[in-house]
Design a protein around this motif. Sequence first.
Motif, PDB file in Angstrom:
ATOM      1  N   UNK A  65       1.135  -3.348   1.654  1.00  0.00           N
ATOM      2  CA  UNK A  65       0.935  -1.788   2.101  1.00  0.00           C
ATOM      3  C   UNK A  65       2.207  -1.292   2.277  1.00  0.00           C
ATOM      4  N   UNK A  66       3.208  -2.208   2.305  1.00  0.00           N
ATOM      5  CA  UNK A  66       4.634  -1.395   2.540  1.00  0.00           C
ATOM      6  C   UNK A  66       5.352  -1.348   1.083  1.00  0.00           C
ATOM      7  N   UNK A  67       4.628  -1.572  -0.045  1.00  0.00           N
ATOM      8  CA  UNK A  67       5.149  -1.381  -1.311  1.00  0.00           C
ATOM      9  C   UNK A  67       6.114  -2.588  -1.964  1.00  0.00           C
ATOM     10  N   UNK A  68       6.371  -3.761  -1.015  1.00  0.00           N
ATOM     11  CA  UNK A  68       7.056  -4.897  -1.538  1.00  0.00           C
ATOM     12  C   UNK A  68       6.299  -5.379  -2.748  1.00  0.00           C
ATOM     13  N   UNK A  69       5.054  -5.642  -2.474  1.00  0.00           N
ATOM     14  CA  UNK A  69       4.328  -6.248  -3.808  1.00  0.00           C
ATOM     15  C   UNK A  69       3.180  -5.364  -4.288  1.00  0.00           C
ATOM     16  N   UNK A  70       2.720  -5.583  -5.299  1.00  0.00           N
ATOM     17  CA  UNK A  70       1.864  -4.462  -6.084  1.00  0.00           C
ATOM     18  C   UNK A  70       0.573  -5.454  -6.218  1.00  0.00           C
ATOM     19  N   UNK A  71      -0.758  -4.859  -5.641  1.00  0.00           N
ATOM     20  CA  UNK A  71      -1.765  -5.708  -5.705  1.00  0.00           C
ATOM     21  C   UNK A  71      -2.459  -5.934  -6.941  1.00  0.00           C
ATOM     22  N   UNK A  72      -3.048  -7.146  -7.242  1.00  0.00           N
ATOM     23  CA  UNK A  72      -3.587  -7.318  -8.475  1.00  0.00           C
ATOM     24  C   UNK A  72      -5.000  -6.582  -8.579  1.00  0.00           C
ATOM     25  N   UNK A  73      -5.522  -6.284  -7.460  1.00  0.00           N
ATOM     26  CA  UNK A  73      -6.697  -5.430  -7.728  1.00  0.00           C
ATOM     27  C   UNK A  73      -6.901  -4.961  -6.227  1.00  0.00           C
ATOM     28  N   UNK A  74      -7.778  -3.847  -6.085  1.00  0.00           N
ATOM     29  CA  UNK A  74      -8.118  -3.134  -4.802  1.00  0.00           C
ATOM     30  C   UNK A  74      -7.505  -1.758  -4.729  1.00  0.00           C
ATOM     31  N   UNK A  75      -7.600  -1.150  -3.628  1.00  0.00           N
ATOM     32  CA  UNK A  75      -7.097   0.304  -3.372  1.00  0.00           C
ATOM     33  C   UNK A  75      -6.841   0.554  -1.904  1.00  0.00           C
ATOM     34  N   UNK A  76      -5.828   1.452  -1.654  1.00  0.00           N
ATOM     35  CA  UNK A  76      -5.183   1.698  -0.409  1.00  0.00           C
ATOM     36  C   UNK A  76      -5.134   3.192  -0.223  1.00  0.00           C
ATOM     37  N   UNK A  77      -6.123   3.378   1.049  1.00  0.00           N
ATOM     38  CA  UNK A  77      -6.227   4.879   1.474  1.00  0.00           C
ATOM     39  C   UNK A  77      -5.263   5.356   2.713  1.00  0.00           C
ATOM     40  N   UNK A  78      -4.500   6.355   2.795  1.00  0.00           N
ATOM     41  CA  UNK A  78      -3.679   6.465   3.950  1.00  0.00           C
ATOM     42  C   UNK A  78      -4.220   7.816   4.479  1.00  0.00           C
ATOM     43  N   UNK A  79      -4.612   7.788   5.884  1.00  0.00           N
ATOM     44  CA  UNK A  79      -5.249   9.004   6.084  1.00  0.00           C
ATOM     45  C   UNK A  79      -6.217   9.618   5.549  1.00  0.00           C
ATOM     46  N   UNK A  80      -6.980   8.636   4.563  1.00  0.00           N
ATOM     47  CA  UNK A  80      -8.370   9.282   3.923  1.00  0.00           C
ATOM     48  C   UNK A  80      -8.011   9.384   2.480  1.00  0.00           C
ATOM     49  N   UNK A  81      -6.499   9.576   1.977  1.00  0.00           N
ATOM     50  CA  UNK A  81      -6.341   9.563   0.725  1.00  0.00           C
ATOM     51  C   UNK A  81      -5.859   8.455  -0.004  1.00  0.00           C
ATOM     52  N   UNK A  82      -6.386   8.260  -1.273  1.00  0.00           N
ATOM     53  CA  UNK A  82      -6.017   7.145  -1.967  1.00  0.00           C
ATOM     54  C   UNK A  82      -4.589   7.449  -2.477  1.00  0.00           C
ATOM     55  N   UNK A  83      -3.918   6.010  -2.279  1.00  0.00           N
ATOM     56  CA  UNK A  83      -2.140   6.124  -2.524  1.00  0.00           C
ATOM     57  C   UNK A  83      -1.944   4.941  -3.307  1.00  0.00           C
ATOM     58  N   UNK A  84      -1.124   4.976  -4.369  1.00  0.00           N
ATOM     59  CA  UNK A  84      -0.527   4.045  -4.960  1.00  0.00           C
ATOM     60  C   UNK A  84       0.783   3.717  -4.571  1.00  0.00           C
ATOM     61  N   UNK A  85       0.987   2.758  -3.671  1.00  0.00           N
ATOM     62  CA  UNK A  85       2.256   2.300  -3.196  1.00  0.00           C
ATOM     63  C   UNK A  85       3.194   1.477  -4.050  1.00  0.00           C
ATOM     64  N   UNK A  86       3.891   1.981  -4.788  1.00  0.00           N
ATOM     65  CA  UNK A  86       4.658   1.205  -5.782  1.00  0.00           C
ATOM     66  C   UNK A  86       5.979   0.582  -5.175  1.00  0.00           C
ATOM     67  N   UNK A  87       6.479   1.262  -4.054  1.00  0.00           N
ATOM     68  CA  UNK A  87       7.769   0.549  -3.577  1.00  0.00           C
ATOM     69  C   UNK A  87       7.832   1.196  -2.167  1.00  0.00           C
ATOM     70  N   UNK A  88       8.919   0.648  -1.345  1.00  0.00           N
ATOM     71  CA  UNK A  88       8.810   0.862   0.102  1.00  0.00           C
ATOM     72  C   UNK A  88       9.282   2.443   0.253  1.00  0.00           C
TER      73      UNK A  88
END
Length: 533
Positions: A65-88
């Motif tokens: 969630x904080x961008x230290x690791x990239x997930x192998x699968x799945x999706x993250x939404x922040x305040x309802x919006x999809x977000x690709x968290x690539x780094x901190x």
Amino acid sequence: MAAAGHSAQGRPASAAPYAIELRGISKAFGPVQANRDISLAVPRGTIQGIIGENGAGKSTLMSILYGFYKPDAGEILVNGQPLSITDSMTAIRAGIGMVFQHFKLVQNFTVLENIILGAEDGALLRPSLSKARGALRDLAAEYQLNVDPDALVEELSVGHQQRVEILKALYRQADILILDEPTGVLTPAEADHLFRILRGLRDEGKTIILITHKLREIMEITDNVSVMRRGEMVGHVRTADTSPEELAEMMVGRKVLLNVDKRPASPGAPILQVQDLRMTDADGVERLRGISFDIRAGEVLGIAGVSGNGQTQLLEILGGFPEKGAQIGGAVQVNGQPLPLSGRGADARSRRRAGIGHVPEDRQVEGLIMDFAAWENVAFGYHDDPAYSSGLFMDRAAIRADAVGKIERFDIRPPSCDLAARNFSGGNQQKIVCAREIERNPDLLLIGQPTRGVDIGAIEFIHKRIIELRDAGKAVLLVSVELDEIMALSDRIAVMFDGRIMGERLPGQTSAGELGLLMAGVTGDAPNVGGQV
């Protein structure tokens, strides 16, 4: 297992907005599946607890969630919006802040310099420092996070260093704050103050995600709690609808004893005798001021006290690595034999030969070599053992075989003797140290903060090993800031304040309140019992 009004994904049945929503998150490190198909929804303006055993995948999930690791699968939404968290930095820009279990502060920088580090407005630092000073003053007043902006971090208490970490996140305008085992190094009073801060942040509309293994904290501070076990999410409940016993069973997958099961002690002959122990450090500060006590075979003496009142120096002297340049006086005997306090014979190797095992307070600095593999750490300090030798050389096969056995018996996860110590969770690092020292069957075990940062299942396991050692006729010196732990394990309790022992009590004849007063230097009228205190 899900609470009423929640789906299996932890999503409330209402259409309340979510600060964070994780959908089907998976992450593997080689053959180790750290997270498997995890889903979680955290409503805005709430405190969400995430609990689980060490190695359950909690910290990995939050690091994704904080961008230290990239997930192998799945999706993250922040305040309802999809977000690709690539780094901190992506996480920070999205309003996510994280306070790690081991703080990310530059010790010889001031508070103000740490606050702006990585968030400078330009090449010139003076405008950034001026802006940060004003913002820091406002934040400190609003959230009761008072700290001297010009103080060096290395001069601050652990509790104040944690405030700096929280201020760093708030200065970067975090609306979602992740805290990883935030009370692992705090005193009870500091933890209570932290909880007041977190409630204030929540009431201001911030969203808090609290990673912890302490069930008392979950029940006291959270609105909702999600439970992880072996990389999977196994349940979501409203805190008001659950109990410590139910959460413990969800975490471990079986019923857990929340109280230490032990019979009364049967003390034998004195194993450790300490008389008028004094220590002045290299700066001329008197850390120990005439400490006297003894521990007999078959008993646990617990040392209670707020960190920084001499317990660390006591353990270091008895363990054979006192602070460099310290002046030490007094007398110590183990099994009736004098123990040198300086010069030849005062080192850790000589202590081990005298039958002393030592689980230090800081496992990462004093107990392990973090870049070495588990099998190497199992032999750390005992590499001259004949069982580990093959002629002039160390017998790696013998050490590895010994490590495999210890990993199995102490349920160390993942069960890999080749994994570097830094790649184990904090609780499993602690198990490595405990396995090494306890299985040496020492006459005297020195053990400092045995369950700091350790989950409920591992706490139960470590407590059982300590009591087994006691019941085998060994002496145990236990130092802990956890009063519940001191009360549960100790046969006698000595309280330290400002380098002195303020008094000694029997667990069944005292209370947390009385011990707390002694820890603050306030003596009562109750008589001392036992020992030489």
